[in-house]
Scaffold this motif. Sequence first.
Motif, PDB file in Angstrom:
ATOM      1  N   ARG A 183     -10.812  -4.841   4.116  1.00  0.00           N
ATOM      2  CA  ARG A 183      -9.490  -5.302   4.550  1.00  0.00           C
ATOM      3  C   ARG A 183      -9.027  -6.520   3.754  1.00  0.00           C
ATOM      4  O   ARG A 183      -7.855  -6.628   3.387  1.00  0.00           O
ATOM      5  CB  ARG A 183      -9.516  -5.640   6.045  1.00  0.00           C
ATOM      6  N   LEU A 232      -7.452  -5.457   0.618  1.00  0.00           N
ATOM      7  CA  LEU A 232      -6.156  -4.806   0.819  1.00  0.00           C
ATOM      8  C   LEU A 232      -5.047  -5.819   1.088  1.00  0.00           C
ATOM      9  O   LEU A 232      -3.883  -5.576   0.773  1.00  0.00           O
ATOM     10  CB  LEU A 232      -6.240  -3.818   1.988  1.00  0.00           C
ATOM     11  N   LEU A 278       0.834  -1.199   0.000  1.00  0.00           N
ATOM     12  CA  LEU A 278       0.000   0.000   0.000  1.00  0.00           C
ATOM     13  C   LEU A 278       0.871   1.252   0.000  1.00  0.00           C
ATOM     14  O   LEU A 278       0.572   2.230  -0.690  1.00  0.00           O
ATOM     15  CB  LEU A 278      -0.922  -0.014   1.221  1.00  0.00           C
ATOM     16  N   LEU A 315      -3.813  -3.530  -6.541  1.00  0.00           N
ATOM     17  CA  LEU A 315      -4.640  -2.506  -5.916  1.00  0.00           C
ATOM     18  C   LEU A 315      -5.123  -1.503  -6.964  1.00  0.00           C
ATOM     19  O   LEU A 315      -4.380  -1.165  -7.894  1.00  0.00           O
ATOM     20  CB  LEU A 315      -3.843  -1.770  -4.840  1.00  0.00           C
TER      21      LEU A 315
END
Length: 620
Positions: free
Chosen positions: A209, A212, A189, A219
Motif C-alpha cells: 500500500r 501505491l 491507479l 507506478l
Amino acid sequence: MDTTKFVGRQAELAALADALRGAGEGRPAVVAVEGTAGIGKSSLVRRFLTGHPGLTVLSASGATEESSLRYGVLGQLMPSEWHDADPLEAGSLLLDHIGVRQAAGVVVLVVDDAHWADAPSLTALTFALRRLRADGVLAVIVAPDVGDLPGGLHRLLAEDTTLRVRLTGLTTADVRELTGLPAPAAERLRAHTVGNPLHIGALLGQLPRARLTDMTRALPAPSSYSRLVTRTLVASPLAARALTRAAAVLGDGCALSAVAAVAGVGDPLEALEGAAGLLVETGPGPAVGFPHPLVRAAVYQHIGPAERARLHTRAAVRESDPARALAHRAAAVVGTDAHVAAELADLAGDEADQGRWSTAADHLLTSARLTPDPVLRAGRVLTAADHRLRDGDAVRAAELTGQVEAMPPTPRRHYVLGRLALASGHQDAAEALLTSAWESGAHDGAAEQLAWLALTQARGAAAIEWARRSGGAPGMRDALALALGITGRYAEGLACLPADDAVGPGDLLDGLVARGVLRLWTDDLDGAQIDLARAASARAGLLHLGPMATAYLAEAEFRAGRWDDAVAHAEQAVSLAADSGQSWLCCLAHTVAARPLAARGDLPAATAHAEAAVRWAAAL
C-alpha cells in the motif's frame, strides 16, 4: 484490500435486468457484452446471475486450445448426442433444447469468450437465436468486440434489436471502493491502468500500500504485462528500441524529432516503423506516444539505471521548461544531490506561494529524498506534511506519520504530529502533542489547532481562550465566533466577524463560514444559505472549512424546506469529509445527511448515514 469484490457497473446491471424482465414477458433478448481483456465482462455476467437466483442458466465458454474442436461450445449447452449433425441441424436441436428448458421459467443462455468458440458452434447458435420469437430467453454473448465474430453472428449482434453493453474502465470512485486507497492514489491507479480491473488487481497483489500511495514514484506495469512488452521490445530493431526507451523517459505527446535527439537515432521515421505495437503517432509533427500507459511503464522499467540516468540527463539539457528540466535532473540522480534538492525546495516554495500545496508537497518529498543533511531533510518532510494538510488531504498527509515519528523530538515535530492526530480523529494524542508544542514557545500555530480541537469537543470557553492566544491566525475569527456561539453569545460572535461586503474574493474565507453557521443557529436561514453556499464553492482556506460549510449548507437547506438540495449537499459533504480524511467532519456530514433523507421517507439511506455517524462518533 479485497480485490475480488464487485464494484460499479450499476448502469450495465440495470440494462441486463431490463432485458431479463422483457424475456420474462415473452420478448426474447440478445445482449452482446463487449470490452477489452480484463475489463470485467465475465465478472459482470456472474454478478448479474448471482443477483437473479432461480434462473435456468445454460452456459458455455470458448477457449483458444479448443477453437478447432467441433461443437466444443455447443456441447457445453446441451447433451452431445448429435456430433454428426451439420451446424443448421445442430442449431435446430439447440432451439428445441431451449424450448424444453423454458418449462421451468426464463432461460438465460451465456456464451463467454465467444471469439474463441469453434465455428460450427457459433453457426448453430446463430441459427437458434434468429428463430426466437415469443420465447422467455435471454442470450448473453461475451467477446472483446462483436467485429471479431464470424459473419452471421456478427450481423445478428450488430442489429438494432441487440442490446450492446460495452464496458469501459472503472471510475475513480469505483477504484477507491475496490482498493480503499485515498482519492489521489486511486485516481493515479485508475489512469495508469485505464481502470482495467485485471491490471488493478495485479498491481494490488504486486505492490504494498505504501508504494501505491507514494505519489513521488511512478507506478510500474504488472509483472505479466511487463514480460509481454519486454518480449516485443527486445525483438525490435536496435534503433526502434532506442527510440522507444527515450519516449518512455520523455512521456506521451513529445515530438518525434525531440525523442530521436534524446535517443541518438538518425532516422526517426524508420525507427518509428520498427517500433510498431510499442509507439503510435499521437499528433501532427508527428508527435508520438504509447498505446497504453502500462506499455510506457513496462518500457521504462526495462531501461537499466545507467542508461536511464543518461537519457534523463539528455532530456534535461534539451528541455526548455525549467520545472520539467529539473524533474529530469532529479530522476538522473543516484543517491543524494544537495544542489538539485535545493532547487526542488525553491520550486516547492514558489508553488506554495501560489497555493499549489499538493504539488509543492510532492516536490519537497523528492527534495528530501535527495537531501544529504538529515536536519534539512527532516525539515522538508515536515513542511511537506503541513502542505498536504493545508491542501485538505489529511489521508496523504497521514502517510508521512511514520517518517515524522522517527525524527528527533522538536516542537515542530510535535506540532505536525498533533495536526496529523487531530485530522485523523485521535483527539487525546492531538491535544497532548499540540500543548507540548505550544508550551515550548516555538510554534504559535498550535494555539489555532487547539482552538479547533476544543470547538469540536464543544468546550466553548477553552476554544475562546485558545483562539485569542492564536494571534489572529487564518480561520481564527471562525473559531472564536463559533466558540462564542456555542456558549450562547451569538450577537458577540457575529460582531467579531466581517460584514456582508467585507469578505473579498481572494480572502481565505476567514469569518465567512462562521457567519453562515451563526446565522443558521439564529434562524436567519436566507443569510445562512448565502454565506455557506459561497464558502462551500470556494477553493481556498483551511482544510476543514469547505466540507464544514457544505455540511451546514445542507442543514440550512433542509430547515428551509429545500430537501432535494439538502440531500445533494449532504452527500457532497460526506464525500469531501471522506476524501480529506477528517474524522470529526465525517461524523458531522453523516449526521446532517440523515435528516433530509428521513424526512423524504428514504429510511434505509437515512439509517445508513445515522449508523455511520455513530461509528465516527465512537471513533472520536
